[in-house]
Design an enzyme around this catalytic site. Structure first.
Site, PDB file in Angstrom:
ATOM      1  CG  ASP A 115      -3.348   2.997  -9.353  1.00  0.00           C
ATOM      2  OD1 ASP A 115      -4.491   3.145  -9.814  1.00  0.00           O
ATOM      3  OD2 ASP A 115      -2.350   3.593  -9.785  1.00  0.00           O
ATOM      4  CB  SER A 116      -1.797   0.374  -3.489  1.00  0.00           C
ATOM      5  OG  SER A 116      -1.855   1.610  -2.813  1.00  0.00           O
TER       6      SER A 116
ATOM      7  CG  LEU B 197      -2.001  -1.074   1.285  1.00  0.00           C
ATOM      8  CD1 LEU B 197      -2.685  -1.063   2.645  1.00  0.00           C
ATOM      9  CD2 LEU B 197      -3.018  -0.874   0.175  1.00  0.00           C
ATOM     10  CB  SER B 198       1.557   3.823  -2.282  1.00  0.00           C
ATOM     11  OG  SER B 198       0.424   4.001  -3.124  1.00  0.00           O
TER      12      SER B 198
ATOM     13  CB  CYS C  65      12.928   0.011  -6.345  1.00  0.00           C
ATOM     14  SG  CYS C  65      11.838   0.028  -4.885  1.00  0.00           S
TER      15      CYS C  65
ATOM     16  N   GLY D  59      -0.877  -2.687  -6.871  1.00  0.00           N
ATOM     17  CA  GLY D  59      -1.775  -1.972  -7.764  1.00  0.00           C
ATOM     18  C   GLY D  59      -1.163  -1.654  -9.112  1.00  0.00           C
TER      19      GLY D  59
END
Length: 397
Positions: free
Chosen positions: A35-36, A30-31, A128, A154
């Protein structure tokens, strides 16, 4: 499967890999963005148990002015953690923040700085994703004793397998929304990482995602998309502890034209910000000479390359031994270019383009897309590679 000079043929049709079944436990990266957040909600609606996780990447050694540091390494990302916590609580799931800034600094930020000083144009997200987001992050969750069946993000990408069965091999494919497709960023994920991963937004467009998020009352439904890895105003801060000497700016013919501000401020194909001219025709950055600390300028015609060499290549199942034709992307925003891909010894690869390509930049990645059907790869309109999957990719030398 038979690689050939005319295309790539899958003997068994590739089908989309199923999403996690009801009852599965899924870790969702999750950000705080739409999306996420929607990915987590969709998994909960399928009857999955949610473990939300955010990686904390802020480097405390970097000091940003108030309102600065919007990149994933900056302090502003901290503001999203409370949003993620509330989301998971509402879904009846757990939420964890895992501090990974030290390995992120070493594997991504230091790499980013060092490659620029070597005259390269690095893509930090390509390091990353396999090393941190799909590597150390789920590994850290397991070290905490958290058990999960799938790792969900996401991203706008799809996963394909023969008959839809991942144990028979798994392939990464572009997302439905060509303008948001993120398969380029994910092409270095390993087979085990792909088997564990699921991308519930891969078959959706961005407008569909926002609509579904709004219908579910998500606070992030109208939130702006994340920006580039590094904001323009943060550039000097990211390089503040890295000496970047000035040097000569020279014409490709050898004439010294002036001084450059540091190799990290230039990339192949750049025109704006060059600051010098010698006639009516504009000058472009045609190469970066790190050994002599020089920025080389020339006319646009010198930007075109008929071929490239790449190293540190990764391959999808069945690729990497024989030449094959493919659509090649030499950077995320580049239009796909047709060419012949030839694997070489030492994990290297050669690419010969049907038509010379503009501004092939060392440090970026060349990613190879092949059609899912047996049709010979031919010209396409626009940049939609939705009829392809990824065969592999390498870092341009």
């Amino acid at each position: 499967m038979n690689p050939s000079n005319s295309g790539f043929f899958f003997s068994d049709p590739l089908r989309e890999v199923p999403l996690p079944p009801p009852g599965a436990t899924v870790a969702v990266a999750l950000s705080g963005g739409v999306d996420s957040s929607l990915a987590a909600v969709l998994m909960a609606e399928r009857g999955c148990r949610i473990i939300g996780v955010t990686m904390s990447l802020h480097d405390p050694e970097l000091v940003f002015p108030e309102g600065g540091g919007s990149g994933c390494y900056g302090p502003l990302k901290k503001e999203n953690e409370e949003t993620c916590h509330r989301l998971c609580a509402g879904l009846g799931g757990e939420y964890h923040v895992i501090d990974l800034w030290v390995p992120y600094k070493e594997a991504v930020m230091d790499y980013y700085r060092n490659e620029y000083l070597r005259g390269k144009t690095p893509n930090p997200c390509l390091r990353c994703n396999p090393l941190i987001k799909f590597g150390l992050l789920p590994e850290a969750l397991r070290d905490m004793g958290k058990k999960f069946d799938f790792f969900v993000t996401g991203h706008y990408a799809r996963l394909l397998s023969p008959g839809g069965e991942p144990e028979r091999g798994i392939y990464l494919a572009p997302g439905k929304d060509a303008s948001k497709d993120q398969s380029y960023f994910l092409h270095r994920l390993g087979g085990e990482q792909l088997r564990m991963a699921r991308f519930p937004l891969g078959s959706m467009t961005k407008s569909e995602v926002r609509k579904l998020a709004a219908e579910r009352g998500l606070a992030s439904a109208e939130k702006k998309d994340s920006q580039d890895f590094i904001a323009k105003e943060d550039f000097d801060i990211v390089f503040s502890k890295t000496p970047v000497p000035q040097g000569d700016m020279v014409h490709s013919g050898g004439r010294i034209l002036g001084k450059h501000r540091g190799l990290n401020r230039y990339t192949i194909g750049q025109r704006r910000g060059v600051g010098v001219s010698i006639g009516p025709d504009p000058l472009y950055v045609v190469s970066l000479d790190a050994e002599n600390n020089r920025v080389v300028l020339g006319p646009e015609k010198e930007l075109f390359s008929a071929s490239l060499e790449a190293s540190d290549t990764v391959w999808a199942p069945g690729f990497g031994t024989e030449p094959f034709r493919a659509f090649i992307k030499i950077r995320l925003a580049a239009a796909p270019a047709l060419g012949l891909v030839t694997p070489r010894e030492g994990n290297r690869v050669s690419v010969e383009f049907d038509t010379p390509q503009r501004a092939v930049a060392p440090g970026q990645s060349a990613v190879f897309y092949v059609p899912l059907s047996g049709e010979t790869a031919g010209p396409i309109a626009g940049r939609d590679l939705g009829f392809c999957c990824i065969a592999g990719g390498g870092i341009i030398e």
